[in-house]
Design an enzyme around this catalytic site. Structure first.
Site, PDB file in Angstrom:
ATOM      1  N   GLU A 176       9.312   6.791  -9.817  1.00  0.00           N
ATOM      2  CA  GLU A 176       8.562   7.055  -8.576  1.00  0.00           C
ATOM      3  C   GLU A 176       9.014   8.333  -7.858  1.00  0.00           C
ATOM      4  O   GLU A 176       9.270   8.331  -6.661  1.00  0.00           O
ATOM      5  CB  GLU A 176       8.629   5.814  -7.677  1.00  0.00           C
ATOM      6  CG  GLU A 176       7.982   4.626  -8.377  1.00  0.00           C
ATOM      7  CD  GLU A 176       8.000   3.327  -7.594  1.00  0.00           C
ATOM      8  OE1 GLU A 176       8.120   3.380  -6.368  1.00  0.00           O
ATOM      9  OE2 GLU A 176       7.903   2.257  -8.232  1.00  0.00           O
ATOM     10  N   GLU A 397       7.331 -11.171  -7.244  1.00  0.00           N
ATOM     11  CA  GLU A 397       8.348 -10.144  -6.974  1.00  0.00           C
ATOM     12  C   GLU A 397       9.690 -10.742  -7.360  1.00  0.00           C
ATOM     13  O   GLU A 397      10.014 -11.853  -6.941  1.00  0.00           O
ATOM     14  CB  GLU A 397       8.330  -9.740  -5.501  1.00  0.00           C
ATOM     15  CG  GLU A 397       9.409  -8.746  -5.100  1.00  0.00           C
ATOM     16  CD  GLU A 397       9.394  -7.468  -5.917  1.00  0.00           C
ATOM     17  OE1 GLU A 397       8.469  -6.663  -5.743  1.00  0.00           O
ATOM     18  OE2 GLU A 397      10.307  -7.285  -6.754  1.00  0.00           O
ATOM     19  N   GLU A 484       2.347   0.065 -12.518  1.00  0.00           N
ATOM     20  CA  GLU A 484       2.631   1.148 -11.582  1.00  0.00           C
ATOM     21  C   GLU A 484       3.346   2.234 -12.404  1.00  0.00           C
ATOM     22  O   GLU A 484       2.703   2.898 -13.212  1.00  0.00           O
ATOM     23  CB  GLU A 484       3.492   0.606 -10.433  1.00  0.00           C
ATOM     24  CG  GLU A 484       3.648   1.547  -9.270  1.00  0.00           C
ATOM     25  CD  GLU A 484       4.637   1.014  -8.247  1.00  0.00           C
ATOM     26  OE1 GLU A 484       4.389   1.186  -7.061  1.00  0.00           O
ATOM     27  OE2 GLU A 484       5.681   0.451  -8.639  1.00  0.00           O
ATOM     28  N   GLU A 490       1.701   3.394  -1.959  1.00  0.00           N
ATOM     29  CA  GLU A 490       2.606   2.799  -0.969  1.00  0.00           C
ATOM     30  C   GLU A 490       3.490   3.837  -0.275  1.00  0.00           C
ATOM     31  O   GLU A 490       3.837   3.686   0.893  1.00  0.00           O
ATOM     32  CB  GLU A 490       3.474   1.724  -1.629  1.00  0.00           C
ATOM     33  CG  GLU A 490       4.381   2.268  -2.723  1.00  0.00           C
ATOM     34  CD  GLU A 490       5.073   1.186  -3.556  1.00  0.00           C
ATOM     35  OE1 GLU A 490       4.652   0.029  -3.506  1.00  0.00           O
ATOM     36  OE2 GLU A 490       6.030   1.530  -4.253  1.00  0.00           O
TER      37      GLU A 490
HETATM   38  C1  NOJ Z   1       7.021  -2.636  -4.826  1.00  0.00           C
HETATM   39  C2  NOJ Z   1       5.628  -2.612  -5.334  1.00  0.00           C
HETATM   40  O1  NOJ Z   1       5.319  -1.364  -5.921  1.00  0.00           O
HETATM   41  C3  NOJ Z   1       4.689  -2.902  -4.179  1.00  0.00           C
HETATM   42  O2  NOJ Z   1       3.352  -2.780  -4.600  1.00  0.00           O
HETATM   43  C4  NOJ Z   1       4.998  -4.268  -3.646  1.00  0.00           C
HETATM   44  O3  NOJ Z   1       4.186  -4.502  -2.525  1.00  0.00           O
HETATM   45  C5  NOJ Z   1       6.455  -4.379  -3.221  1.00  0.00           C
HETATM   46  N1  NOJ Z   1       7.325  -3.944  -4.277  1.00  0.00           N
HETATM   47  C6  NOJ Z   1       6.836  -5.786  -2.849  1.00  0.00           C
HETATM   48  O4  NOJ Z   1       6.720  -6.630  -3.943  1.00  0.00           O
HETATM   49 CA    CA Z   2       6.807   0.610  -6.370  1.00  0.00          CA
END
Ligand code: NOJ
Ligand code: CA
Length: 687
Positions: A176, A397, A484, A490
């Site tokens: 990233e 997550e 991703e 984000e």
């Molecule tokens: C990182 C992820 O890229 C994002 O999309 C997600 O909302 C957060 N982690 C929390 O899980």
């Molecule tokens: Ca991320």
């Protein structure tokens, strides 16, 4: 599969010693665009060269390995055998950027054997396409060698020019980063070791991650990557600025002395070089998926490409939170139903809910992927969604605690299956448990691949965040739908460095996107969101946010903004409602890496076309010739274009929407604003 004997030119260069030792093996691509030569040095070290027309793209580049449990394998070889094959086949993507994929290459297989000592065997297989080359090492079954503990792979790409290079650092933990644009000789990855916006990062060398894309003064475009990354560790490429050589540098582990552990026989992933005459053809290349094995899942019809909305952007904006303790919990039954209602009305068939399960606060004892927060009635929500024709998307997550996740995966997938939930977004943010493993090492490569196989058994498709990079495995396991693996939307919500610059996506389209589908999560309409984050914003116009649905490919595309932001903007919302997600054909109409790109895609089910064009921080006019449209067919083209005063920073919401009839002979000039774009829906008339 058609097998032909190929013309392999075998030149005996020197008459002394073994005649095989000094042979040059040459194989051309089907149309003769590329030429691959393989040879052994005086010392019996294998090397290759790649030529494109009259230019040498990759000069003498050596190949070999170091092990922790055996002597290095890179010298003292003879060519024991060679064989060639030619393949020209077409296979179909169950979902994708196109239905039919042509797989046409000439293959050269070289079987090497050490002349002394352990007399070990290693094969190198080259597949030569017109738009690139893939090669991999095979370690065949052999007496006296059962286990390879690879300390380092020594694959070289010795380049002949100081290319303009679009790169991210060779981080073992995360992809990233913003893309850097420098000459190859100026790559300085170690400058980025301390990165305040990354939850985990480790850059041990002056190396880059792949795909890394390069452009030459002569118009040559190159991209280096890997395909079919299975039971191995991810490869970064160490840059030697003096010799302009890239060298494989595998991601390691702090827990073992080696980087890869394999039992023989095994093959490495393919090392790939895409070589085209222009930027657009890089996107059109199917080299990476072609180098993967065919579909191993019998039936994937349970997965349907779709658009989705969800409880996500509001969390990143801080309107609500993942946890309950804040008193602003986002994933409530009521809020989820609001997204379901909105989606049902707007041809959006999925809803993602993050923060639905306990474990988001430190004192909650970790995630279990089963237990909803008390204000979230999972069963009720699933039933409500079903009634509205919407599917929930599960969220797992892990906060990097992979050991814990592995223990619970079966139960978590079984719960999903019992509820009829067909896809999961998984997340691996923060440092890993087991400690000492890195996100891009063999341990995580295996975790991701095992997850996809396990998920398929439960009819579940995976969208992984903080994943291992895509290497085309969706061909083999089409339930690996998207991921991703880049700096996503984000960052615009909270990054302290101003978010993703306007050039980000015009670079991503020619780098990260060459590896496969991207869950970028486009469609932010409230570009400045001052109500929530006065110091952050999206650095594009609203028209560009629409164009991204076509430019950035994913079989699931998020309508990422808040319900209220969409409801306030019904006219641009119409594009999100109309746009397809599954394509019969893709045409990359034009582009320059880092500057702009225009892509048109034809929807599978309807035959309607959609076009997206995006630019970096510079405004520009793009000529579009619609000669790709079907003959004898009129279409209503609705253009969502930057208004006259649009600008990503000064005036991002200035959008003009207009419709006109077009056909195959139409031509239009699209005026893109700074950081702008244009989205066009091209709907067949009379239907
Ligand atoms: C990182 C992820 O890229 C994002 O999309 C997600 O909302 C957060 N982690 C929390 O899980
Ligand atoms: Ca991320």
């Amino acid at each position: 599969m058609k097998k032909l004997t190929l013309l392999v030119v075998l030149l005996v260069l020197m008459a002394c010693g073994s005649s095989n030792r000094h042979s040059v093996l040459v194989t051309n691509s089907p149309k003769g665009t590329l030429k691959l030569s393989f040879e052994l040095s005086q010392e019996g070290s294998p090397f290759y060269r790649v030529e494109h027309g009259n230019s040498v793209i990759v000069d003498t580049s050596y190949l070999g390995f170091e092990f922790t449990n055996a002597k290095a394998l890179h010298t003292n070889f003879i060519i024991a055998n060679t064989s060639t094959t030619s393949v020209d086949e077409t296979w179909q993507m169950p979902w994708g950027e196109q239905l039919d994929v042509i797989n046409n290459y000439n293959e050269l297989r070289v079987e090497l054997e050490e002349t002394s000592g352990l007399t070990r065997k290693m094969n190198i297989v080259f597949k030569i396409y017109d738009d690139g080359i893939g090669f991999r090492y095979e370690f065949p079954e052999q007496d006296g060698w059962t286990e390879a503990l690879i300390k380092e792979e020594h694959t070289e790409f010795n380049l002949t020019k100081d290319y303009k290079t679009f790169w991210i650092p060779g981080d073992w933990e995360i992809y990233e980063h913003t893309y850097k644009t420098t000459q190859l000789s100026q790559v300085d990855a170690l400058k980025y070791v301390n990165h305040p916006n990354l939850a985990q990062t480790y850059i041990p060398e002056n190396a880059v991650n792949t795909p890394v894309t390069m452009v030459g003064d002569d118009g040559i475009h190159l991209s280096f990557h890997e395909a079919a990354l299975v039971d191995y560790s991810g490869m970064t490429l160490k840059v030697d600025p003096e010799t302009l050589t890239l060298k494989s540098h595998l991601v390691g582990s702090e827990n073992t002395g080696y980087k890869v552990k394999r039992n023989l026989p095994f093959s490495t992933p393919w090392r790939t070089i895409q070589i085209t005459n222009n930027a657009a053809d890089l996107i059109a290349s199917n080299l990476i998926v072609n180098l993967n094995e065919p579909n191993k899942l019998e039936d994937i019809s349970w997965f349907k490409p779709k658009k989705y909305s969800g409880i996500w952007w509001e969390l990143h904006l801080g309107k609500t939170t993942w946890d309950m303790a804040s008193g602003r919990h986002g994933a409530t039954t009521e809020n989820t139903k609001r997204y379901i209602d909105f989606s049902a009305k707007n041809n959006i068939n999925g809803v993602l809910v993050e923060g639905w399960n306990t474990g988001w606060s430190q004192d909650e004892g970790g995630f279990d992927f089963i237990t909803p927060y008390p204000d979230y009635d999972l069963k009720n929500v699933v039933q409500y969604a079903e009634e509205k024709g919407v599917e929930l998307i599960m969220h797992h997550e892990t906060f990097g605690d992979v050991s814990r996740y592995i223990q619970q995966q079966d139960t978590a997938y079984a719960l999903m299956q019992s509820l009829g939930i067909k896809s999961v977004k998984s997340g691996y943010v923060f440092k890993l448990k087991p400690e000492g493993e890195y996100h891009h090492g063999q341990f995580m490569v295996n975790h991701h691949n095992e997850s996809v196989i396990k998920a398929a058994k439960h009819q579940i498709a995976i969208n992984a965040h903080e994943p291992i990079k895509d290497t085309g495995l969706r061909r083999t396991y089409p339930n690996m739908i998207t991921r991703e693996g880049l700096r996503g939307q984000e960052f615009n919500a909270w990054a302290e460095d101003g978010g993703n610059p306007p050039e980000h996506l015009p670079i991503v389209a020619f780098t990260r996107m060459l590896s496969g589908p991207i869950d970028y999560t486009p469609g932010i309409f409230n570009i400045k969101f001052d109500q929530y984050k006065p110091n952050n914003q999206v650095n594009t116009t609203i028209a560009q946010q629409l164009a991204l649905y076509v430019v950035i490919y994913s079989p699931i595309q998020m309508a990422a903004d808040l319900v209220e932001h969409y409801e306030a903007n019904p006219r641009p919302l119409q594009f999100i409602k109309d746009v397809g997600v599954d394509w019969e054909t893709t045409k990359v109409l034009n582009g320059q890496v880092g500057d702009y790109v225009t892509i048109a895609r034809k929807e599978r089910q309807t035959g309607n076309w959609f076009l997206g064009s995006i630019t970096d921080e510079n405004r520009r006019s793009i000529e579009v010739n619609f000669d790709f449209l079907d003959a004898n067919q009129d279409y209503i083209a609705t253009l969502y274009k930057d208004g006259k005063n649009a600008h990503w920073d000064d005036n991002p919401l200035d959008i003009e929407i207009e419709s006109q009839t077009i056909n195959k002979s139409s031509k239009l000039t699209l005026n893109l604003a700074e950081g702008g774009g244009c989205a066009i829906s091209i709907i067949k008339k009379g239907e």
